[in-house]
Design a protein around this motif. Structure first.
Motif, PDB file in Angstrom:
ATOM      1  N   LEU A   9       0.829  -1.180   0.000  1.00  0.00           N
ATOM      2  CA  LEU A   9       0.000   0.000   0.000  1.00  0.00           C
ATOM      3  C   LEU A   9       0.870   1.240   0.000  1.00  0.00           C
ATOM      4  CD1 LEU A   9      -2.655  -1.006   2.663  1.00  0.00           C
ATOM      5  CD2 LEU A   9      -2.884  -1.073   0.213  1.00  0.00           C
ATOM      6  N   GLU A  10       0.304   2.299  -0.511  1.00  0.00           N
ATOM      7  CA  GLU A  10       1.031   3.560  -0.517  1.00  0.00           C
ATOM      8  C   GLU A  10       1.239   4.039   0.916  1.00  0.00           C
ATOM      9  OE1 GLU A  10      -2.117   3.584  -2.334  1.00  0.00           O
ATOM     10  OE2 GLU A  10      -1.033   2.689  -3.986  1.00  0.00           O
ATOM     11  N   PRO A  11       2.207   4.906   1.117  1.00  0.00           N
ATOM     12  CA  PRO A  11       2.393   5.471   2.452  1.00  0.00           C
ATOM     13  C   PRO A  11       1.119   6.168   2.911  1.00  0.00           C
ATOM     14  CG  PRO A  11       4.175   6.123   0.987  1.00  0.00           C
ATOM     15  CD  PRO A  11       3.157   5.418   0.151  1.00  0.00           C
ATOM     16  N   ALA A  12       0.944   6.233   4.213  1.00  0.00           N
ATOM     17  CA  ALA A  12      -0.251   6.862   4.772  1.00  0.00           C
ATOM     18  C   ALA A  12      -0.356   8.308   4.294  1.00  0.00           C
ATOM     19  CB  ALA A  12      -0.195   6.818   6.290  1.00  0.00           C
ATOM     20  N   THR A  13      -1.571   8.723   4.011  1.00  0.00           N
ATOM     21  CA  THR A  13      -1.846  10.104   3.621  1.00  0.00           C
ATOM     22  C   THR A  13      -2.709  10.719   4.708  1.00  0.00           C
ATOM     23  OG1 THR A  13      -3.891   9.577   2.475  1.00  0.00           O
ATOM     24  CG2 THR A  13      -1.861   9.418   1.185  1.00  0.00           C
ATOM     25  N   ASP A  14      -3.016  11.984   4.556  1.00  0.00           N
ATOM     26  CA  ASP A  14      -3.934  12.612   5.502  1.00  0.00           C
ATOM     27  C   ASP A  14      -5.312  11.964   5.432  1.00  0.00           C
ATOM     28  OD1 ASP A  14      -1.989  14.327   6.390  1.00  0.00           O
ATOM     29  OD2 ASP A  14      -2.591  15.971   5.067  1.00  0.00           O
ATOM     30  N   ASN A  15      -5.648  11.398   4.279  1.00  0.00           N
ATOM     31  CA  ASN A  15      -6.930  10.731   4.096  1.00  0.00           C
ATOM     32  C   ASN A  15      -6.673   9.256   3.789  1.00  0.00           C
ATOM     33  OD1 ASN A  15      -9.387   9.750   3.340  1.00  0.00           O
ATOM     34  ND2 ASN A  15      -9.896  11.423   1.962  1.00  0.00           N
ATOM     35  N   PRO A  16      -6.928   8.359   4.741  1.00  0.00           N
ATOM     36  CA  PRO A  16      -6.636   6.945   4.518  1.00  0.00           C
ATOM     37  C   PRO A  16      -7.445   6.322   3.378  1.00  0.00           C
ATOM     38  CG  PRO A  16      -7.822   7.253   6.579  1.00  0.00           C
ATOM     39  CD  PRO A  16      -7.469   8.610   6.069  1.00  0.00           C
ATOM     40  N   ALA A  17      -8.592   6.911   3.037  1.00  0.00           N
ATOM     41  CA  ALA A  17      -9.392   6.373   1.935  1.00  0.00           C
ATOM     42  C   ALA A  17      -8.629   6.437   0.614  1.00  0.00           C
ATOM     43  CB  ALA A  17     -10.713   7.129   1.822  1.00  0.00           C
ATOM     44  N   GLU A  18      -7.742   7.435   0.473  1.00  0.00           N
ATOM     45  CA  GLU A  18      -6.968   7.570  -0.759  1.00  0.00           C
ATOM     46  C   GLU A  18      -6.031   6.385  -0.983  1.00  0.00           C
ATOM     47  OE1 GLU A  18      -4.980  11.330  -0.573  1.00  0.00           O
ATOM     48  OE2 GLU A  18      -6.854  12.458  -0.582  1.00  0.00           O
ATOM     49  N   ALA A  19      -5.627   5.715   0.080  1.00  0.00           N
ATOM     50  CA  ALA A  19      -4.679   4.604  -0.036  1.00  0.00           C
ATOM     51  C   ALA A  19      -5.314   3.330  -0.592  1.00  0.00           C
ATOM     52  CB  ALA A  19      -4.044   4.306   1.317  1.00  0.00           C
ATOM     53  N   ILE A  20      -6.648   3.181  -0.472  1.00  0.00           N
ATOM     54  CA  ILE A  20      -7.261   1.932  -0.936  1.00  0.00           C
ATOM     55  C   ILE A  20      -8.223   2.118  -2.103  1.00  0.00           C
ATOM     56  CG2 ILE A  20      -6.936   0.799   1.285  1.00  0.00           C
ATOM     57  CD1 ILE A  20      -9.945   1.125   1.789  1.00  0.00           C
ATOM     58  N   HIS A  21      -8.651   3.352  -2.389  1.00  0.00           N
ATOM     59  CA  HIS A  21      -9.605   3.507  -3.500  1.00  0.00           C
ATOM     60  C   HIS A  21      -8.926   3.105  -4.813  1.00  0.00           C
ATOM     61  CE1 HIS A  21      -7.699   7.365  -4.520  1.00  0.00           C
ATOM     62  NE2 HIS A  21      -8.286   7.222  -5.692  1.00  0.00           N
ATOM     63  N   GLY A  22      -9.718   2.517  -5.696  1.00  0.00           N
ATOM     64  CA  GLY A  22      -9.200   2.075  -6.982  1.00  0.00           C
ATOM     65  C   GLY A  22      -8.612   0.669  -6.962  1.00  0.00           C
TER      66      GLY A  22
END
Length: 128
Positions: free
Chosen positions: A1-14
């Protein structure tokens, strides 16, 4: 997974996952192939994704909004506690590395009897 972002939803969408769905009732289980995917949500809440789960042989085919939270570098959890969603059940799932899981209990009325089926899915990420 990508590194954590301010919005965790961005890491799993798509992302999409293919694996096995197990339906259990009174120690009897059925297992079939299933697919789960995450898409951007139009929810007014920022940390959400739309979760689509499909296993037509077990009567599962729906989409629900889910809240997403980071697990301190261990992955992400997603959940919806309301049964008033596209999966018709409150659920909780996890994305860790290239593996996703989800579980929930769904009540199905058969005649005058109500059966509480336990569903669980585990799948590996498919190519993007």
């Amino acid at each position: 997974l990508e590194p954590a972002t301010d919005n965790p939803a961005e890491a799993i969408h798509g992302k999409s996952f293919k694996g096995l769905m197990v339906r259990t009732l009174n120690e009897k289980s059925d297992t079939l192939e299933a697919v789960m995917s995450f898409a951007d949500s139009d929810s007014i809440h920022g940390h959400c994704v739309d979760v689509t789960l499909s296993c037509s042989g077990l009567g599962i085919d729906g989409t629900s909004v889910a809240n997403v939270a980071s697990e301190d570098g261990l992955g992400y959890v997603f959940y919806n506690t309301s049964a008033s969603n596209g999966l018709e059940a409150g659920f909780r799932g996890r994305v860790t590395g290239n593996v996703a899981t989800i579980s929930f209990i769904k009540s199905v009325k058969v005649g005058f009897k109500k059966n509480d089926y336990a569903f669980s899915f585990q799948g590996a990420q498919t190519a993007e």
